[in-house]
Design a protein around this motif. Structure first.
Motif, short mmCIF file in Angstrom:
data_model
loop_
_atom_site.label_atom_id
_atom_site.label_comp_id
_atom_site.label_asym_id
_atom_site.label_seq_id
_atom_site.Cartn_x
_atom_site.Cartn_y
_atom_site.Cartn_z
N ASN A 1 -0.98 0.86 5.05
CA ASN A 1 -1.37 0.76 6.73
C ASN A 1 -1.15 1.92 7.24
O ASN A 1 -0.70 2.98 6.61
CB ASN A 1 -0.53 -0.50 7.00
N GLN B 1 1.75 4.20 6.61
CA GLN B 1 2.07 4.94 5.37
C GLN B 1 1.16 6.05 4.69
O GLN B 1 1.16 6.62 3.84
CB GLN B 1 1.99 3.79 4.17
N LEU C 1 -6.08 -0.39 4.34
CA LEU C 1 -6.01 -1.79 4.99
C LEU C 1 -7.04 -1.73 6.10
O LEU C 1 -7.98 -2.64 6.06
CB LEU C 1 -4.76 -2.26 5.13
N SER C 2 -6.73 -1.20 6.94
CA SER C 2 -7.55 -0.82 8.31
C SER C 2 -9.20 -0.53 7.83
O SER C 2 -10.08 -1.26 8.44
CB SER C 2 -6.94 -0.02 9.20
N GLN D 1 -5.46 -11.49 6.82
CA GLN D 1 -4.61 -11.02 5.84
C GLN D 1 -3.24 -11.30 5.87
O GLN D 1 -2.68 -12.01 6.72
CB GLN D 1 -4.64 -9.38 6.30
N MET D 2 -2.72 -11.18 4.52
CA MET D 2 -1.20 -11.53 4.48
C MET D 2 -0.53 -10.53 3.65
O MET D 2 -1.04 -9.80 2.88
CB MET D 2 -1.04 -12.62 3.40
N ARG D 3 0.71 -10.16 4.41
CA ARG D 3 1.23 -9.03 3.70
C ARG D 3 2.35 -9.37 2.59
O ARG D 3 3.00 -10.38 3.29
CB ARG D 3 2.06 -8.09 4.80
N ILE D 4 2.31 -9.20 1.48
CA ILE D 4 3.26 -9.87 0.64
C ILE D 4 4.36 -8.85 0.43
O ILE D 4 5.60 -9.61 0.39
CB ILE D 4 2.64 -9.81 -0.94
N ASN D 5 4.21 -7.70 0.16
CA ASN D 5 5.51 -6.76 0.30
C ASN D 5 4.93 -5.32 1.07
O ASN D 5 3.94 -5.37 1.45
CB ASN D 5 6.04 -6.39 -0.95
N GLU D 6 5.90 -4.41 0.92
CA GLU D 6 5.59 -3.01 1.62
C GLU D 6 3.95 -2.53 1.31
O GLU D 6 3.60 -2.25 2.13
CB GLU D 6 6.24 -1.96 1.32
N MET D 7 3.39 -2.92 0.11
CA MET D 7 2.36 -2.29 -0.26
C MET D 7 1.18 -3.37 -0.59
O MET D 7 0.04 -3.20 -0.78
CB MET D 7 2.34 -1.54 -1.61
N TYR E 1 -0.99 -6.59 -0.12
CA TYR E 1 -1.60 -7.38 0.70
C TYR E 1 -2.73 -8.34 -0.12
O TYR E 1 -3.33 -8.27 -0.85
CB TYR E 1 -2.42 -6.52 1.56
#
Length: 331
Positions: free
Chosen positions: A283, A286, A299-300, A315-321, A323
Motif C-alpha cells: 500500500n 510501504q 494495491l492502489s 479488498q481485504m487485508r489478511i496481513n501487512e503484505m 491482500y
DNA sequence: CTTCTCACA
DNA sequence: TGTGAGGA
C-alpha cells in the motif's frame, strides 16, 4: 524410408532434415554399405512434430528439450505436445495483439500530429523491447524443480506464504461460487486453491507454466482440468468462465504486464465474469520503504486498473503484505 | 540418388 | 535457422 521420400512427404528440404540431425533433434540410422540415412516411423513422427513446433515459432533448442521430455514422460505425450503447441501459439497471438495495438497508437498519433514525437518513438521502442522480454519469463523461477516440495513450502515459508490457507479461504468466500459454474485458477500450482473451489461443485480449470506442478495437481485433484499457460497466454477460447481466481501468482508479472493480464482474463471470462486475486501487495505507506527483490504489486494501482475497466472492487487485508481483491463488473 | 563440407545470409 | 554449390 530414404531422405527424399521423407522430405517430399513432410514438405521440407533434405537439407533441413540433415540440419535437424546435426542439431541432435533426430538420429536416423545409417545403412551399413553406403551410409544412407534410413528413417523409421519414430523418426518420421519426430520430424513431423519438429516442423509443427517450428511453425508455431518454437526454437530448435526448446523443441529439443520438449522432445526429450515427451520421451521421458511417456504417459500421454501427444496430449502434452498439443497443449504445448497451443500454449506457444497463444503466446504468439497475444504478442500479435500487442503489436497491433502499438501500431494503432502510432497511426492515431500520426493522424493527429502528422508526425511521431521523439517521446513516442522512444516509448514504442521501449514497448517492443518489453514485448521481447516477456518471452523469456518461462521458467525463470524453476518451478518445475519446486513442484515436489511446493506444498510443504507454502506451509513452512512463514515470510512469503504467511496466512496462506486463510487467503485461499477468503477467495473461496469472496467469489461465492455456485455449483455448476466454471472457474479458472491462474498459476494454480499444485491446485490448492482450485481444489477448494472444486469441492464446492465448481468445474475448475487450472493453468500453470510448469508441467511438473500440473502433474502434481492432477494427482491431487483428478477431476480438475489442467493446461500449460500463463497470465499473458491463457489457453482457452473467449468467454468460457464465470470467474477467474489466482493466488500468489500475479506478483510474477511486471507492472507493465498486469494490464495485459487483465485483458487476457477478460477475454476468457463470460460478459459478467468476476475476478478474485490474492497476493502480496504494497500500500502507499510501504512503497518507498520496502525495496525487495520481488517486484511487488501496488494495491492502489491494481484497484485503479480494475475501476478504470468498469469493475467494482472489494479488498481485504489478511496481513501487512497480503491482500485479497475481488473485482465485479458494473452491470 | 546419396553423402559431406564450405561458405553465406 | 537454415540454404546453395560442388566434389565424391
Amino acid at each position: 524410408m530414404k531422405i527424399k521420400e521423407v522430405a517430399d512427404k513432410l514438405k521440407i528440404t533434405q537439407r533441413a532434415i540433415r540440419f535437424y540431425e546435426d542439431k541432435g533433434l533426430i538420429a536416423p540410422s545409417k545403412q551399413d554399405d553406403n551410409q544412407y540415412r534410413i528413417f523409421d516411423e519414430e523418426d518420421i513422427w519426430r520430424l513431423q512434430t519438429i516442423v509443427a513446433l517450428r511453425e508455431s515459432g518454437m526454437s530448435i533448442n526448446d523443441i529439443k528439450t520438449a522432445l526429450s521430455d515427451i520421451k521421458a514422460n511417456g504417459s500421454s505425450p501427444l496430449r502434452y505436445l498439443l497443449e504445448l503447441q497451443r500454449s506457444v501459439m497463444f503466446s504468439k497471438w497475444i504478442e500479435m495483439k500487442q503489436i497491433i495495438e502499438t501500431t494503432d497508437q502510432m497511426i492515431e498519433t500520426l493522424k493527429n500530429d502528422h508526425e511521431l514525437p521523439l517521446d513516442d518513438i522512444y516509448t514504442l521502442a521501449e514497448g517492443s523491447r518489453r514485448l521481447r522480454e516477456q518471452r523469456e519469463w518461462e521458467d525463470k523461477w524453476g518451478f518445475d524443480q519446486l513442484a515436489s516440495v511446493h506444498d510443504q513450502l507454502v506451509q513452512e515459508d512463514s515470510r512469503k506464504y504467511k496466512n496462506y490457507d486463510e487467503a485461499l479461504e477468503h477467495i473461496v468466500k469472496l467469489v461465492s461460487s455456485i455449483a455448476g459454474e466454471k472457474g479458472l485458477d491462474i498459476g494454480t500450482g499444485t491446485g490448492n486453491l482450485a481444489g477448494r473451489l472444486s469441492a464446492k461443485g465448481v468445474m475448475m480449470a487450472g493453468v500453470d507454466q510448469s508441467r511438473e506442478m500440473l502433474l502434481a495437481c492432477q494427482r491431487k485433484f483428478p477431476e480438475m482440468e489442467t493446461k500449460l499457460g500463463n497470465f499473458l497466454a491463457l489457453p482457452y477460447l473467449d468467454g468460457k468462465f464465470d470467474f477467474v481466481v489466482s493466488s500468489f501468482a500475479l506478483h510474477h508479472l511486471t507492472s507493465y504486464q498486469i494490464p495485459l493480464a487483465l485483458q487476457e482474463m477478460q477475454r476468457v471470462l463470460k460478459p459478467h465474469g468476476r475476478i478474485c486475486i490474492a497476493d502480496l501487495m504494497m500500500n502507499e505507506n510501504q512503497i518507498s520503504s520496502n525495496e525487495n527483490d520481488e517486484d511487488y504489486i501496488h494495491l492502489s494501482k491494481l484497484i485503479a486498473l480494475f475501476e478504470s475497466n468498469g469493475y467494482i472492487t472489494k479488498q481485504m487485508r489478511i496481513n501487512e503484505m497480503l491482500y485479497v481483491v475481488l473485482a465485479v463488473p458494473i452491470r
